[in-house]
Design a protein around this motif. Sequence first.
Motif, mmCIF file in Angstrom:
data_model
loop_
_atom_site.group_PDB
_atom_site.id
_atom_site.type_symbol
_atom_site.label_atom_id
_atom_site.label_comp_id
_atom_site.label_asym_id
_atom_site.label_seq_id
_atom_site.Cartn_x
_atom_site.Cartn_y
_atom_site.Cartn_z
ATOM 1 N N PHE A 241 0.802 -1.225 0.000
ATOM 2 C CA PHE A 241 0.000 0.000 0.000
ATOM 3 C C PHE A 241 0.838 1.279 0.000
ATOM 4 C CE2 PHE A 241 -3.069 -3.096 1.694
ATOM 5 C CZ PHE A 241 -4.143 -2.837 0.851
ATOM 6 N N MET A 246 1.568 2.636 -6.098
ATOM 7 C CA MET A 246 0.256 2.857 -5.501
ATOM 8 C C MET A 246 0.004 4.348 -5.312
ATOM 9 S SD MET A 246 -2.482 1.237 -4.604
ATOM 10 C CE MET A 246 -1.957 -0.477 -4.422
ATOM 11 N N LYS A 247 1.040 5.091 -4.975
ATOM 12 C CA LYS A 247 0.900 6.545 -4.841
ATOM 13 C C LYS A 247 0.511 7.152 -6.180
ATOM 14 C CE LYS A 247 3.364 10.696 -3.296
ATOM 15 N NZ LYS A 247 4.649 11.239 -2.768
ATOM 16 N N TYR A 249 -1.131 5.615 -8.588
ATOM 17 C CA TYR A 249 -2.525 5.251 -8.864
ATOM 18 C C TYR A 249 -3.492 6.180 -8.125
ATOM 19 C CZ TYR A 249 -0.710 0.795 -10.683
ATOM 20 O OH TYR A 249 -0.043 -0.166 -11.401
ATOM 21 N N ALA A 250 -3.118 6.554 -6.903
ATOM 22 C CA ALA A 250 -3.999 7.389 -6.081
ATOM 23 C C ALA A 250 -4.070 8.830 -6.581
ATOM 24 C CB ALA A 250 -3.523 7.378 -4.626
ATOM 25 N N TYR A 258 -7.381 0.945 -8.999
ATOM 26 C CA TYR A 258 -6.214 0.168 -8.607
ATOM 27 C C TYR A 258 -5.979 0.246 -7.096
ATOM 28 C CZ TYR A 258 -4.885 -0.020 -13.578
ATOM 29 O OH TYR A 258 -4.851 -0.239 -14.928
ATOM 30 N N CYS A 259 -6.394 1.344 -6.501
ATOM 31 C CA CYS A 259 -6.245 1.517 -5.049
ATOM 32 C C CYS A 259 -7.365 0.819 -4.282
ATOM 33 C CB CYS A 259 -6.245 3.001 -4.683
ATOM 34 S SG CYS A 259 -4.932 3.970 -5.424
ATOM 35 N N LEU A 263 -7.767 -2.281 -1.217
ATOM 36 C CA LEU A 263 -8.254 -1.709 0.045
ATOM 37 C C LEU A 263 -9.513 -2.419 0.537
ATOM 38 C CD1 LEU A 263 -7.714 2.125 -0.535
ATOM 39 C CD2 LEU A 263 -6.753 0.768 1.346
ATOM 40 N N PHE A 454 -2.375 4.835 4.302
ATOM 41 C CA PHE A 454 -2.827 4.631 2.932
ATOM 42 C C PHE A 454 -2.887 5.956 2.176
ATOM 43 C CE2 PHE A 454 -4.965 1.608 5.767
ATOM 44 C CZ PHE A 454 -4.589 0.404 5.219
ATOM 45 N N TYR A 455 -2.637 5.893 0.888
ATOM 46 C CA TYR A 455 -2.832 7.070 0.035
ATOM 47 C C TYR A 455 -4.318 7.228 -0.237
ATOM 48 C CZ TYR A 455 2.173 6.566 -0.873
ATOM 49 O OH TYR A 455 3.532 6.454 -0.746
ATOM 50 N N PRO A 457 -7.141 7.965 -2.634
ATOM 51 C CA PRO A 457 -7.327 8.062 -4.083
ATOM 52 C C PRO A 457 -8.118 9.299 -4.466
ATOM 53 C CG PRO A 457 -7.859 5.871 -3.244
ATOM 54 C CD PRO A 457 -7.745 6.769 -2.061
#
Length: 459
Positions: A241, A246-247, A249-250, A258-259, A263, A454-455, A457
């Motif tokens: 995560f 992932m960052k 994607y967010a 994708y996030c 989750l 978590f980032y 989104p």
Amino acid sequence: MAKIPFLFRRKNVFYFRIRVPVEYQELLKVRAIVQSLKTEKQAEAIPLALKLAAHFKASIQDLKNGKANYQFTRYDGVENNAVSATPLIKSTAPLLTVVIYDFLKRYDPTNKSMLGKLTGTLAILIELVGDKSINQILQADLNNFFDEVQKLPVRRDSKKFAGMGIKEIIIANTGEPCIAEKTFTGTYRACVSVFIQWAVVHYKDQGFPDLSVKGGIYRGIRAGGINKQRAMKFDELQKLFGHPKMKGYASSSKTAHYCFLPLVGLFTGCRINELCQLNPFTDIVQEFETGIYYFHFTDEGETSAGVDKSIKTKSSKRIVPIHSKLLELGFLDYVETVKRGNHKIIFPEWKPRGGKASANAGKWFARYLEEIGLKDDTEGARLSGFHSFRHSFVTHGIENKIGGIFAITGHEVEAVDGFGKISTVAKGYWSRDIADNILEKQITIEKFDYGLSFYRPTA
């Protein structure tokens, strides 16, 4: 896709094809019969193909025996001069395809998971045993089927087997890993057993023999649970995560899915197909009395084109409150974005395939694990796909002594929180509504705190 008897796919649409015996090709003016089945779903195409094959083979058999006169007519909209033959007299002992088609047609359509297994297994039975008249099927044929089917590879849908028939796949897989004992007994032997029991009741007077699956003995060497996935460790979850990918994607609403896929998996322990087939209009709901938002995992209701909604077991039909962390990360905003596009599945960017809303999503997540260096192929303790979240959820719940986790995951249990063990008879009197225990479930869900960051989104 591994080759299924009488079936092939062209531009995602399934077609029926059967070769006309050489001695009748001049009479029919064709070498093969081809018919569009007008469906993109393999589960729908297989029984349709079996029906057409049974109809045609019965017609040819009667013609060979001099028992019928025929009027051959063309199907509407077919390709390659396909024709149909209508027999005036039927043979006394039906072909195996006829009996299997009748069985599948009568099987409980609400039990989609088992129906899918039966459809695939019985198609293989036809190829390995042969489409014989049922009074010609021997116990030796069935024993040989079990000996051969356990030689199938772990993944028949691998690209290297594309276009091959089952017999060709078995030969090509010689010396390579084969299906595990659990797959052999729980799918192939179990499905054939169900079919035989039904066929003896319905077709014994037409020649169906008394067959036994006791000859189906697993002789493979693959240990049970060899493909089992494991729970993720804390540092692995952190990497998954917190990774720069992932960052990225967010940072865009176009890649928010994708996030949210991982989750939601982390905070529900759900199966990937249960998640991906959610309809944002009907399956993500706010309970009226409590105001609690929840997921409704079900095989009912409207869905997107190309999706066949299904659940694994009856206990899989359930509600799961949406964790406050998902709400904090803007999940409901994401849902509204999907609804504005009038999409009937929660992740429309992943196009359905083979009736499954999750097919492409699952492939993406497996690639993501590999790309960020988390894939683990250790036999019996793999980290290679979305199902690891289910193991992670259950493991976290047990280690932290959180009660009620199996009501969240939809596992079959004999005990009910607050009541202890419940008998099968007592369960028959159980009239609890699906959302009556939503407050209990919310308490359970909110106890899940992984200590992760978590980032958020972009919605």
